[in-house]
Design a protein around this motif. Sequence first.
Motif, mmCIF file in Angstrom:
data_model
loop_
_atom_site.group_PDB
_atom_site.id
_atom_site.type_symbol
_atom_site.label_atom_id
_atom_site.label_comp_id
_atom_site.label_asym_id
_atom_site.label_seq_id
_atom_site.Cartn_x
_atom_site.Cartn_y
_atom_site.Cartn_z
ATOM 1 N N PRO A 145 17.511 -73.081 -76.789
ATOM 2 C CA PRO A 145 18.551 -73.257 -77.760
ATOM 3 C C PRO A 145 19.843 -73.634 -77.366
ATOM 4 O O PRO A 145 20.662 -74.159 -77.862
ATOM 5 C CB PRO A 145 18.439 -71.812 -78.481
ATOM 6 C CG PRO A 145 17.232 -71.182 -78.020
ATOM 7 C CD PRO A 145 16.797 -71.854 -76.790
ATOM 8 N N VAL A 146 20.173 -72.904 -76.168
ATOM 9 C CA VAL A 146 21.661 -73.408 -75.593
ATOM 10 C C VAL A 146 21.443 -74.740 -75.261
ATOM 11 O O VAL A 146 22.463 -75.550 -75.363
ATOM 12 C CB VAL A 146 21.839 -72.282 -74.452
ATOM 13 C CG1 VAL A 146 23.213 -72.999 -73.542
ATOM 14 C CG2 VAL A 146 22.069 -70.918 -74.656
ATOM 15 N N LEU A 195 36.303 -74.770 -76.130
ATOM 16 C CA LEU A 195 35.603 -74.121 -77.370
ATOM 17 C C LEU A 195 34.283 -74.317 -77.264
ATOM 18 O O LEU A 195 33.270 -73.367 -77.360
ATOM 19 C CB LEU A 195 36.196 -74.882 -78.572
ATOM 20 C CG LEU A 195 35.559 -74.303 -79.834
ATOM 21 C CD1 LEU A 195 35.760 -72.958 -80.161
ATOM 22 C CD2 LEU A 195 35.903 -75.208 -80.942
ATOM 23 N N ILE A 196 33.793 -75.615 -76.746
ATOM 24 C CA ILE A 196 32.039 -75.707 -76.715
ATOM 25 C C ILE A 196 31.656 -74.652 -75.599
ATOM 26 O O ILE A 196 30.409 -74.043 -76.019
ATOM 27 C CB ILE A 196 31.759 -76.819 -76.353
ATOM 28 C CG1 ILE A 196 32.228 -78.102 -77.505
ATOM 29 C CG2 ILE A 196 30.333 -77.299 -76.077
ATOM 30 C CD1 ILE A 196 31.894 -79.512 -77.251
ATOM 31 N N ALA A 205 28.810 -67.326 -75.593
ATOM 32 C CA ALA A 205 28.535 -66.388 -76.474
ATOM 33 C C ALA A 205 27.083 -66.487 -76.892
ATOM 34 O O ALA A 205 26.407 -65.392 -76.929
ATOM 35 C CB ALA A 205 29.526 -66.355 -77.336
ATOM 36 N N GLU A 206 26.539 -67.760 -77.235
ATOM 37 C CA GLU A 206 25.142 -67.936 -77.729
ATOM 38 C C GLU A 206 24.314 -67.478 -76.782
ATOM 39 O O GLU A 206 23.185 -66.644 -77.083
ATOM 40 C CB GLU A 206 25.061 -69.312 -78.047
ATOM 41 C CG GLU A 206 23.734 -69.486 -78.449
ATOM 42 C CD GLU A 206 23.460 -70.952 -79.187
ATOM 43 O OE1 GLU A 206 22.330 -71.129 -79.733
ATOM 44 O OE2 GLU A 206 23.955 -71.944 -78.182
ATOM 45 N N PHE A 207 24.568 -67.929 -75.403
ATOM 46 C CA PHE A 207 23.441 -67.417 -74.377
ATOM 47 C C PHE A 207 23.235 -65.914 -74.166
ATOM 48 O O PHE A 207 22.336 -65.156 -74.002
ATOM 49 C CB PHE A 207 23.914 -68.017 -73.345
ATOM 50 C CG PHE A 207 23.051 -67.759 -72.041
ATOM 51 C CD1 PHE A 207 21.808 -68.503 -71.633
ATOM 52 C CD2 PHE A 207 23.425 -66.758 -71.055
ATOM 53 C CE1 PHE A 207 21.062 -68.045 -70.715
ATOM 54 C CE2 PHE A 207 22.618 -66.582 -69.899
ATOM 55 C CZ PHE A 207 21.270 -67.011 -69.735
ATOM 56 N N LEU A 223 20.083 -63.682 -74.900
ATOM 57 C CA LEU A 223 19.703 -63.151 -73.599
ATOM 58 C C LEU A 223 19.341 -61.781 -74.096
ATOM 59 O O LEU A 223 18.307 -61.221 -73.549
ATOM 60 C CB LEU A 223 20.571 -63.329 -72.554
ATOM 61 C CG LEU A 223 20.318 -62.442 -71.344
ATOM 62 C CD1 LEU A 223 19.040 -62.918 -70.519
ATOM 63 C CD2 LEU A 223 21.412 -62.392 -70.217
ATOM 64 N N LEU A 224 20.332 -61.022 -74.551
ATOM 65 C CA LEU A 224 20.129 -59.652 -75.299
ATOM 66 C C LEU A 224 18.930 -59.631 -76.086
ATOM 67 O O LEU A 224 18.240 -58.655 -76.049
ATOM 68 C CB LEU A 224 21.180 -58.983 -75.797
ATOM 69 C CG LEU A 224 22.530 -59.039 -74.840
ATOM 70 C CD1 LEU A 224 23.698 -58.389 -75.307
ATOM 71 C CD2 LEU A 224 22.256 -57.750 -73.582
#
Length: 380
Positions: free
Chosen positions: A18-19, A63-64, A70-72, A76-77
């Motif tokens: 997804p990342v 920003l990207i 943050a998404e990763f 991950l969690l």
Amino acid sequence: MKLKNRLIISFFIITIVPVMLFSALMIAMKGFIRQATEEQLISNEIFHSFKDYMDETGKFDELIMNFCVAEFIILLLTAVVMVAWIYRGIAPQLKILKNAANNIKEGNLDFSVASNGTDEMSEVCNAFEDMRIRLINNAKDRLEDEAEQRALISNIAHDLKTPITAIKGYSEGMLDGVADTPEKQEKYIRTIYNKANEMNTLINELTLYSNIDTNKIPYNFQKLNLSSYFSDCIEELGMDLENQHIRLDYSNFVDPDVQIIADPEQLGRIIHNIVSNSVKYMRADVPSRIAITVKDVGDFVQIEMADNGKGIATKDLPYVFDRFYRADTSRNSAAGGSGIGLSIVKKIVEDHGGKIWVTSKENEGTTMYFVIRKYLGGLS
């Protein structure tokens, strides 16, 4: 591929793919906006806003990057929690099943894998537990069958030895000239004949026993007149018992036109087996007697067969119809018998839609009761 490896691969797919896709999408979006503003595909106001922001390229890239990080972290969690949750829900039960399979391989069934859960793995464990219990029951049944077979062989070996020894002895007596008169010769021949009949009866019981185990008793059901059938049967029995100095009493309280549906040969076997069992356990201190009574009990006829023999102990009564059971366990008993006669009787009576039971008192005698359904105009 092991479950652990599958989970690891799934973990990386959940977190990384997804990342990567999001990053590619943002880069493509950045290029699209730049191209759109240059070709004036967007309104002037939007164009100038994006143009001012696009001039600050570093801020857009930052920003990207922040968004991807943050998404990763979130993915991950999430992946760690999901993988741990799935693994902890499956791995322990798989380990239990593996240990259970190894125990079964070694012949050990003394364990349990039952689960109180409702998930698929719990269902698998419970199915495995059902299989284990069934294996235990099959093993017990096999051991019981083997014990019964050994008892049968032991009984038959003993009971065949007695008539064979008598036949051999009387035959040698005739060959050696001991039977030197016509009377003695007739007595020896009659004894040999009777002992041969005993052996034939025993062999017939064994044949019927094997048919019982495979539910292949050859029945030939017919409509029989009860009074006529028992009159013929009593006449035959009376002659045989008279030769053994046993009194036979017969009473019939059923209307002459009452009929039953039965196999005449197998019904005769019921009567002869019960009588033979009574004869084996007659007392020597009183005149031997057997009484047969036929009664009308509604939709059934009830046959009572009483003797004044040794009787059966109260503790033995529940087992008299069990295969190979003998109330007299002494192997020196003159009574003999394979121990399957009454179990055959019970099977035949039940296959006729009837029921059999027994009452007895020691040193007073035994009474066998069985009922057969009447013929009421149809094969019910």
